[in-house]
Design an enzyme around this catalytic site. Structure first.
Site, PDB file in Angstrom:
ATOM      1  N   LYS A 129       0.857  -1.183   0.000  1.00  0.00           N
ATOM      2  CA  LYS A 129       0.000   0.000   0.000  1.00  0.00           C
ATOM      3  C   LYS A 129       0.898   1.239   0.000  1.00  0.00           C
ATOM      4  O   LYS A 129       1.755   1.388   0.882  1.00  0.00           O
ATOM      5  CB  LYS A 129      -0.863  -0.006   1.263  1.00  0.00           C
TER       6      LYS A 129
HETATM    7  O1  G3P Z   1      -7.961   0.826   5.210  1.00  0.00           O
HETATM    8  C1  G3P Z   1      -8.281   2.025   4.635  1.00  0.00           C
HETATM    9  C2  G3P Z   1      -9.655   2.541   4.938  1.00  0.00           C
HETATM   10  O2  G3P Z   1     -10.595   1.550   4.699  1.00  0.00           O
HETATM   11  C3  G3P Z   1      -9.824   3.273   6.240  1.00  0.00           C
HETATM   12  O3  G3P Z   1     -11.140   3.408   6.633  1.00  0.00           O
HETATM   13  O4  G3P Z   1     -12.835   3.867   8.359  1.00  0.00           O
HETATM   14  O5  G3P Z   1     -10.493   4.664   8.728  1.00  0.00           O
HETATM   15  O6  G3P Z   1     -11.964   5.739   7.030  1.00  0.00           O
HETATM   16  P1  G3P Z   1     -11.626   4.483   7.750  1.00  0.00           P
END
Ligand code: G3P
Length: 216
Positions: free
Chosen positions: A83
Site C-alpha cells: 500500500k
Molecule cells: O484501510 C483504509 C480505509 O478503509 C480506512 O477506513 O474507516 O479509517 O476511514 P476508515
C-alpha cells in the site's frame, strides 16, 4: 465482486474467513497499531490465514525508501501487496515497484484525477476512501462511479478497492457500479447478513414446528 476485510485483527480475520466469502485483507498503519504486535510478524500471520492479496502499507515518504520498505515486506509472503499513499513520491515508487512485478495498492484516493495517475503508474489496485469523502460533505460513491467510467474506457490492469466503507449500502452500491473489490470493516460485514425479517421468519418457523411436534 471480491470481498476483503479491512482489519489487522487476527481473530476477526479468522472468523470472517470461516464464512467462506473472504478474498483478501487490507490493513493500514492505524489498524496495525491497535494490535500491539510486530508489523512483519502480523503480516505473516495474516498471510497464513487468508489465501489472497494482503495489503501492507509503507511508512516512508521518499520513493527510494518506500521501495526499500516494499521489497522487505514482499519477502514475507508472495501474497503481500504494497500500500503506497497517493503522493508524487508514491507515484514514483509505484512505477518502480510495478516494473519489478511487485503489486501496489495506491491508497488515500479522493479524486478521479488521482486514480488516473495511479493507473498510469502501474498500480494493481487503487483505493478510493468513500466514507472519509462523505465525512467532508462530498459523495464517495460518485467518486467510485467516475473512476469506474475511466477504467471502462481503457485497458489498465488496475482493480478498484472501495475502502473506508461505513455501512452495507456502500457495499451494495459498489457492487452495482461494478467495482472489483470492497474492503469492509468487521462490524459492517456482520451487519450485511442481518435482517429483522429473517430473524422473525426463523422464529415463526421454529414456533410452528414446535406446535406440530406437540400435537403428534
Ligand atoms: O484501510 C483504509 C480505509 O478503509 C480506512 O477506513 O474507516 O479509517 O476511514 P476508515
Amino acid at each position: 465482486m471480491k470481498i476483503f476485510i479491512d482489519t489487522a485483527n487476527l481473530e476477526k480475520i479468522r472468523e470472517v474467513n470461516s464464512w467462506g466469502i473472504l478474498d483478501g485483507v487490507t490493513t493500514n498503519p492505524s489498524l496495525v497499531a491497535k494490535e500491539g504486535m510486530d508489523f512483519e510478524t502480523l503480516v505473516g500471520e495474516i498471510c497464513n490465514l487468508v489465501n489472497g492479496p494482503i495489503s501492507a502499507e509503507v511508512m516512508s515518504e521518499t520513493a527510494n525508501e518506500m521501495v526499500d520498505e516494499a521489497r522487505k515486506l514482499v519477502s514475507i509472503h508472495e501474497n503481500v501487496v504494497i500500500k503506497v499513499p497517493m503522493t508524487e513520491e508514491g507515484l514514483k515508487a509505484t512505477k518502480t515497484l510495478a516494473d519489478e512485478g511487485i503489486q501496489v495498492n495506491m491508497t488515500l484516493i479522493f479524486s478521479a484525477a488521482q486514480a488516473l495517475l495511479a493507473c498510469k503508474a502501474g498500480a494493481r489496485y487503487i483505493s478510493p476512501f468513500v466514507g472519509r469523502f462523505d465525512d467532508v460533505g462530498e459523495d464517495g460513491m460518485r467518486l467510485v462511479s467516475e473512476i469506474m467510467d475511466i477504467l471502462d474506457s481503457y485497458d489498465y490492469n488496475t482493480e478498484v478497492i472501495v475502502a473506508s466503507i461505513r455501512h452495507p449500502i456502500h457495499v451494495t452500491h459498489a457492487a452495482r457500479m461494478g467495482a472489483h473489490i470492497a474492503t469492509i470493516p468487521y462490524d459492517v460485514l456482520k451487519k450485511m447478513f442481518k435482517h429483522p425479517l429473517t430473524d422473525i421468519g426463523i422464529k415463526r418457523f421454529q414456533d410452528d414446528w414446535a406446535k406440530m411436534s406437540k400435537k403428534q
